[in-house]
Design a protein around this motif. Structure first.
Motif, PDB file in Angstrom:
ATOM      1  N   GLY A  77       0.819  -1.225   0.000  1.00 12.30           N
ATOM      2  CA  GLY A  77       0.000   0.000   0.000  1.00 12.30           C
ATOM      3  C   GLY A  77       0.840   1.256   0.000  1.00 12.30           C
ATOM      4  O   GLY A  77       0.573   2.200  -0.762  1.00 12.30           O
ATOM      5  N   VAL A  78       1.895   1.261   0.837  1.00  9.58           N
ATOM      6  CA  VAL A  78       2.790   2.434   0.920  1.00  9.58           C
ATOM      7  C   VAL A  78       3.478   2.679  -0.424  1.00  9.58           C
ATOM      8  O   VAL A  78       3.600   3.824  -0.872  1.00  9.58           O
ATOM      9  N   LEU A  79       3.929   1.584  -1.065  1.00 16.94           N
ATOM     10  CA  LEU A  79       4.611   1.730  -2.361  1.00 16.94           C
ATOM     11  C   LEU A  79       3.678   2.325  -3.409  1.00 16.94           C
ATOM     12  O   LEU A  79       4.073   3.215  -4.161  1.00 16.94           O
ATOM     13  N   TRP A  80       2.432   1.838  -3.469  1.00 13.22           N
ATOM     14  CA  TRP A  80       1.475   2.398  -4.445  1.00 13.22           C
ATOM     15  C   TRP A  80       1.137   3.852  -4.109  1.00 13.22           C
ATOM     16  O   TRP A  80       1.004   4.690  -4.992  1.00 13.22           O
ATOM     17  N   TRP A  81       1.036   4.153  -2.801  1.00 11.90           N
ATOM     18  CA  TRP A  81       0.749   5.528  -2.371  1.00 11.90           C
ATOM     19  C   TRP A  81       1.898   6.469  -2.766  1.00 11.90           C
ATOM     20  O   TRP A  81       1.678   7.552  -3.298  1.00 11.90           O
ATOM     21  N   LEU A  82       3.150   6.003  -2.522  1.00 15.99           N
ATOM     22  CA  LEU A  82       4.317   6.818  -2.895  1.00 15.99           C
ATOM     23  C   LEU A  82       4.397   7.012  -4.404  1.00 15.99           C
ATOM     24  O   LEU A  82       4.745   8.089  -4.890  1.00 15.99           O
ATOM     25  N   TYR A  83       4.041   5.939  -5.152  1.00 13.62           N
ATOM     26  CA  TYR A  83       4.072   6.031  -6.618  1.00 13.62           C
ATOM     27  C   TYR A  83       3.060   7.068  -7.110  1.00 13.62           C
ATOM     28  O   TYR A  83       3.371   7.916  -7.948  1.00 13.62           O
ATOM     29  N   ALA A  84       1.838   6.987  -6.558  1.00 15.96           N
ATOM     30  CA  ALA A  84       0.790   7.940  -6.972  1.00 15.96           C
ATOM     31  C   ALA A  84       1.183   9.370  -6.611  1.00 15.96           C
ATOM     32  O   ALA A  84       1.025  10.302  -7.416  1.00 15.96           O
ATOM     33  N   LYS A  85       1.753   9.523  -5.397  1.00 13.16           N
ATOM     34  CA  LYS A  85       2.150  10.853  -4.928  1.00 13.16           C
ATOM     35  C   LYS A  85       3.285  11.414  -5.786  1.00 13.16           C
ATOM     36  O   LYS A  85       3.271  12.581  -6.188  1.00 13.16           O
ATOM     37  N   GLN A  86       4.272  10.562  -6.085  1.00 12.67           N
ATOM     38  CA  GLN A  86       5.435  11.027  -6.851  1.00 12.67           C
ATOM     39  C   GLN A  86       5.080  11.259  -8.316  1.00 12.67           C
ATOM     40  O   GLN A  86       5.683  12.095  -8.970  1.00 12.67           O
ATOM     41  N   ARG A  87       4.091  10.521  -8.810  1.00 14.91           N
ATOM     42  CA  ARG A  87       3.674  10.712 -10.208  1.00 14.91           C
ATOM     43  C   ARG A  87       3.098  12.119 -10.401  1.00 14.91           C
ATOM     44  O   ARG A  87       3.318  12.758 -11.435  1.00 14.91           O
ATOM     45  N   VAL A  88       2.380  12.577  -9.372  1.00 16.41           N
ATOM     46  CA  VAL A  88       1.817  13.934  -9.430  1.00 16.41           C
ATOM     47  C   VAL A  88       2.927  14.978  -9.372  1.00 16.41           C
ATOM     48  O   VAL A  88       2.962  15.923 -10.165  1.00 16.41           O
ATOM     49  N   SER A  89       3.900  14.770  -8.435  1.00 17.89           N
ATOM     50  CA  SER A  89       4.989  15.755  -8.283  1.00 17.89           C
ATOM     51  C   SER A  89       5.984  15.679  -9.439  1.00 17.89           C
ATOM     52  O   SER A  89       6.595  16.674  -9.808  1.00 17.89           O
ATOM     53  N   ALA A  90       6.159  14.471 -10.046  1.00 13.81           N
ATOM     54  CA  ALA A  90       7.124  14.303 -11.149  1.00 13.81           C
ATOM     55  C   ALA A  90       6.679  15.052 -12.396  1.00 13.81           C
ATOM     56  O   ALA A  90       7.510  15.472 -13.219  1.00 13.81           O
TER      57      ALA A  90
END
Length: 643
Positions: free
Chosen positions: A248-261
């Motif tokens: 869950g944390v990995l998917w959350w970090l991916y979604a969060k970083q995709r927005v910031s990237a």
């Protein structure tokens, strides 16, 4: 008649020396290893390795003997104690050595020298001539030969390597090409540089997380000792929560970083986003597989509780067992240090021979050039011998615990008593067992070497056959290792030689095939869950800590390093627990075969283990509906003795 034809098991009743010829053979082999070391030192290899030598065969820091046909050999270099390479960054990647003229100098250049005039000034000021011996410092700027016989400039700032008297560039950037060539899978050199910078930036976090994995492993061992009854369920729940949480944390970090990237278009951000996606998908697949396995094994999980409880009691009575990985690792490190030192000696052993460039190389001639093969076999056999000594020590201590009816009558330190028995009686058995593993390991390593050498050259059929052979040898090695471990247990119980012990252990294991499958599978799976828990916990802590550095460093490599270290540490600690469970099981199987609880044939086993037997019998009978092979296999097996 059946009883007389079968040899009775007599736990700890007598001790006798086993496999003495194999011990003598092992001692002779070790003497041969010592001869190689002595020979290399006697022929000057140690002096050449430590003091260093130039391209003309002169050892730095001493007077030398003239080599026929070589100019500049036989010089008195008493005051020139350091080896200096004219072009230290010119590395031969095939032979992995510096391809440059080497000279002996009195001091390494401690600052960058940009011109021949600087080199000349350095020679006049420090008395250290960095050009070839035939040039005087006054000729550096005037003699046309200086372009060939002087260092390639700018001469990088360098410092002597401690104990080895070689001048090495302080800035190791010129070795980056060498590092990149070793890591062939990295096509873009900038990726390698970013990965290395990521590791260097996060080195404090990496060290802290490695320490965390060590602490978690120790805590897990303590938990196994004191709360083994609830450990299985705690581990199961924690692994479910940990794997779900990590995914869950990995998917959350991916979604969060995709927005910031999308706002910050940097290469590091793209690399981190891609790495996160790979991690998240891998974690999801892993979690699904883990859940499926746990679903299949849910009925058998309860059966491991009693066995873990007894193993926990073993660790309460034998606390020194926890430290077995430490001393084994320490002895292995000492041996490997010695082995590498002698290997380096062998690299500089031999007679001086002129090469095609007119410089001196040291080569061994005749049968002596095959000494390093003997040295390689020594590495495998002695390493396996050290590991086998650990197995025999653990087996001896657990056997003493199991077959001592009154636990208060145990020796003060069963581990030391086991070591004493090993040294006095069973070193030959350990030497024979480790040699058998060596016999399988060497062909596998040779095939793996051939496979790497032929990469891209062989046809598909040859590649497939090579891989099949390597795989078969690997499986054989694993089977033999397991059988060896049980043979050592049988030797510890009955003081029989290796072959007899292996045969007896094999018969017991075959008779208890279903028990082996049920107990070992579930037990090993729970220990595997323990390793997963430690890796997941350390990895999760790593993700949270390294996430703060995501803007200026790639944390793919630091996270991989931390997780690998965590797994190795967990494996070292829990492998001892696994060993104890395996030894306990063999003792238990022998106990049920030769004892039935009647007067004079009382069980040695713990009451908790008896409950475990009843539970496993019930479960097996339910699975087999009380009949068939399963029902027959689960009987106490005392019929053979009653006939």
């Amino acid at each position: 008649s059946c009883k007389s034809s079968k040899r009775e098991w007599k736990p700890l009743e007598d001790h006798s020396c086993t496999d003495v010829p194999w011990l003598l053979l092992f001692i002779l082999f070790c003497v041969g290893m010592g001869f190689i070391c002595g020979f290399s030192i006697a022929t000057g290899a140690a002096a050449r390795l430590l003091s260093g030598y130039d391209s003309y065969g002169n050892i730095c820091g001493q007077k030398n003997v003239k080599v026929e046909g070589i100019v500049n050999s036989g010089l008195d270099l008493t005051h020139k104690k350091y080896v200096f390479f004219l072009d230290p960054c010119n590395i031969d990647l095939v032979h992995q050595r510096i391809k440059s003229l080497a000279l002996c100098v009195s001091a390494c250049p401690r600052k960058e020298l940009k011109t021949l005039a600087d080199i000349q000034k350095f020679a006049e000021t420090n008395g250290s001539t960095l050009c070839s011996y035939e040039l005087q410092p006054s000729e550096y700027t005037t003699d046309p030969r200086a372009a060939k016989l002087c260092p390639k400039y700018p001469v990088p700032e360098s410092a002597p390597i401690p104990f080895f008297h070689r001048c090495a560039p302080v800035n190791i950037s010129c070795y980056a090409k060498f590092a990149e060539a070793l890591i062939t899978f990295v096509s873009d050199s900038s990726v390698l540089h970013r990965l290395i910078s990521g590791v260097m930036t996060s080195k404090e976090i990496i060290m802290g997380l490695c320490l965390l994995s060590l602490v978690l492993s120790m805590i897990l061992m303590v938990i196994i000792r004191y709360i083994s009854r609830v450990l299985v369920w705690i581990l199961t729940i924690l692994v479910i929560l940990g794997s779900l949480g990590g995914t869950g944390v990995l998917w959350w970090l991916y979604a969060k970083q995709r927005v910031s990237a999308s706002a910050v278009e940097t290469q590091i951000a793209k690399d981190n986003l891609q790495a996160l996606l790979i991690y998240a998908i891998s974690a999801t697949v892993f979690t699904v597989i883990l859940f499926l396995i746990m679903l299949i094994m849910r009925k058998r999980v309860a059966l491991t509780i009693a066995l873990f409880h007894v193993a926990g009691k073993v660790f309460i009575h034998l606390p020194l067992l926890v430290f077995q990985p430490f001393w084994t690792f320490f002895v292995l490190i000492l041996f490997w240090t010695y082995w590498i030192t002698v290997l380096l000696f062998l690299g500089t052993t031999g007679s001086p021979v002129p090469n095609e460039e007119g410089f001196v190389e040291f080569r061994m001639v005749g049968p002596l050039k095959y000494m390093w093969w003997y040295h390689v076999v020594g590495l495998i056999w002695i390493s396996e011998f050290i590991l086998a000594c650990q197995q025999m020590t653990v087996a001896g201590a657990v056997v003493t615990y199991y077959f001592t009816r009154e636990k208060r009558n145990l020796p003060f330190t069963p581990i030391l008593a086991s070591v004493n028995r090993l040294v006095c009686y069973h070193l030959g058995t350990v030497a024979k067992g480790s040699f058998i593993i060596t016999l399988v390991k060497i062909p596998r390593m040779i095939l793996m070497y051939i496979h790497t050498q032929l990469k891209g050259k062989e046809n598909a059929c040859a590649r497939c056959m090579l891989k099949a052979c390597i795989c078969c040898l690997w499986c054989l090695e694993k089977c033999l290792t397991y059988l060896n471990q049980n043979a050592y247990t049988a030797t510890a119980i009955n003081s029989t030689n290796f072959c007899t012990s292996a045969k007896d252990a094999f018969v017991i294991l075959v008779e208890n095939a279903l028990r082996v499958a049920a107990i070992n599978t579930v037990g090993d799976f729970m220990l595997f869950l323990g390793k997963v828990l430690i890796v997941c916990s350390t990895g999760l802590a790593g993700i949270m800590l390294l996430n703060y550095q995501r803007d200026y460093t790639i944390w793919v490599l630091p996270l991989i390093i931390v997780c690998l270290f965590a797994f190795l540490v967990a494996h070292c600690f829990l492998s001892i627990y696994e060993m104890v469970v395996d030894v306990l099981f063999l003792c238990f199987a022998i106990d049920t075969k030769y004892n039935d609880g009647s007067p004079g044939r009382e069980f040695y086993m713990d009451k908790v283990l008896m409950e475990f037997v009843e539970n496993s019998r019930k479960s097996m009978k339910e699975a087999g509906r009380g009949g068939g092979a399963e029902g027959r296999e689960l009987k106490p097996m005392v019929g053979a003795d009653e006939e």
